[in-house]
Design an enzyme around this catalytic site. Structure first.
Site, PDB file in Angstrom:
ATOM      1  CB  ILE A  64       5.042  18.261   9.007  1.00 34.48           C
ATOM      2  CG1 ILE A  64       4.202  19.527   9.278  1.00 34.48           C
ATOM      3  CG2 ILE A  64       3.910  17.383   9.448  1.00 34.48           C
ATOM      4  CD1 ILE A  64       3.221  19.963   8.230  1.00 34.48           C
ATOM      5  CG  HIS A  65       7.558  12.863  12.897  1.00 36.19           C
ATOM      6  ND1 HIS A  65       7.287  11.448  12.214  1.00 36.19           N
ATOM      7  CD2 HIS A  65       8.499  12.549  13.724  1.00 36.19           C
ATOM      8  CE1 HIS A  65       7.908  10.484  12.743  1.00 36.19           C
ATOM      9  NE2 HIS A  65       8.851  11.092  13.600  1.00 36.19           N
TER      10      HIS A  65
END
Length: 345
Positions: free
Chosen positions: A227-228
């Site tokens: 996940i960014h």
């Protein structure tokens, strides 16, 4: 006071600004005035829809206001991939064995599928980064209180896509290892195409055979299911709601796809419906919580202090104005999310 309400046509200029600020990560918030206007029009029609059950085509767009200024937006798609399949990669294991050689290998593979087509989808989330987690929680969870008020419009399962990892040039290692070889396009280009055009190009150009993960570069393998950092706040809220990473990842950047049973989410399990009493001073024991007017039309939600006394929820006049409710009407309440790491009762 922070308030979540359905989007209006007059919000379009600020929605455009947020589409620019959100960058390439929020594909359901395209930097395209005509597409945004179309989404707002579709949302207006969905909120006005009077049928007992939705058709699956509905798209609901909400905005977060701070003293009348729009600072965020978030949406619900009643049925992911209603008009076209909703593509993702299914992460699974394939066994390669040889009795003669006494070899038994379990190989991680990715298979393109549309297993998630038809699920409810949370999408289009953006909140101005200068606001604290309180604003993020209200904007994200207000959608779920709307679903509670119009439960017949939505299905049993729900999903949300998280943006995957990008490098310092906003390129995706996962995309570079797979998609670029078939599209000959940079990651930002294909994200823009995905947001503004038909999704059938995915089926037309992407490989349909399983992709053997060990054959991918290390950077691409390490990006799978990640996940960014910009999505850590929304992810924290969703995970505490009860969303979990499933066996699916985003077909472009390899980001995690979270899923859940709608009725098992914290907001829906912990919601309460009470008669409201507007009071100049709250009784003792007031607690901060999420509040909505429990309407499918003219929906509004906020986060404020309220007191429950003998099954009557006491709220202030300011909260009553925010929710457009008066004494004797009903409101929906939900407690604030448990802190990260604390068990959800």
């Amino acid at each position: 006071m922070l308030i979540v309400r359905p989007v209006r046509i007059s919000d379009l200029p600020l929605i455009e600004t947020m589409a620019v600020e959100s960058g390439i990560g929020v594909t359901s918030l395209p930097n395209n005035r005509e597409k945004l206007y179309e989404k707002i029009q579709t949302s207006l029609g969905a909120f006005e829809h009077e049928a007992i059950a939705g058709t699956g085509r509905e798209y609901y767009m909400f905005v977060l206001e701070d003293e009348g200024r729009v600072i965020g937006t978030a949406s619900i798609s009643a049925s992911a991939g209603f008009e076209e399949p909703f593509y993702s990669y299914r992460s699974e294991t394939m066994v390669h064995a040889s009795r003669a050689l006494k070899v038994n290998n379990r190989i991680h593979v990715l298979t393109m599928c549309h297993d998630l087509t038809g699920m409810v989808q949370l999408c289009g989330f953006f909140c101005s980064p200068q606001y604290q987690l309180r604003a993020y929680e209200l904007l994200s969870r207000a959608r779920l209180l709307y679903m509670a008020a119009a439960r017949e419009r939505f299905g049993r399962r729900i999903l949300v896509e998280m943006q995957g990892m990008l490098d310092e040039n906003d390129q995706s290692p996962f995309w570079d290892a797979i998609g670029r070889r078939f599209f000959n396009m940079d990651f930002p280009q294909v994200e823009q195409a995905f947001a503004q055009r038909s999704k059938t190009f995915i089926a037309e150009l992407m490989p349909t055979y399983p992709i053997y993960v060990p054959l991918l570069p290390d950077a691409a393998q390490n990006a799978i299911g990640q996940i960014h950092p910009d999505f850590e706040r929304p992810f924290s809220i969703l995970s505490r709601e009860g969303f979990e990473a499933d066996d699916y990842i985003d077909i472009f950047d390899g980001g995690a796809v979270l899923t859940a049973e709608v009725d098992q989410l914290f907001s829906l399990r912990q919601q309460g419906i009470y008669q409201v009493e507007v009071a100049p001073v709250l009784p003792a024991g007031a607690q901060e919580m999420l509040l909505s007017n429990h309407r499918s039309g003219q929906f509004a939600a906020t986060q404020a202090h309220a007191s429950l006394v003998d099954d009557v929820m006491f709220i202030t006049q300011e909260t009553a104005r925010a929710l457009s409710v008066s004494s004797g009407q009903r409101i929906c309440t939900a407690p604030l999310l448990p802190e990260a790491g604390r068990a959800q009762a």
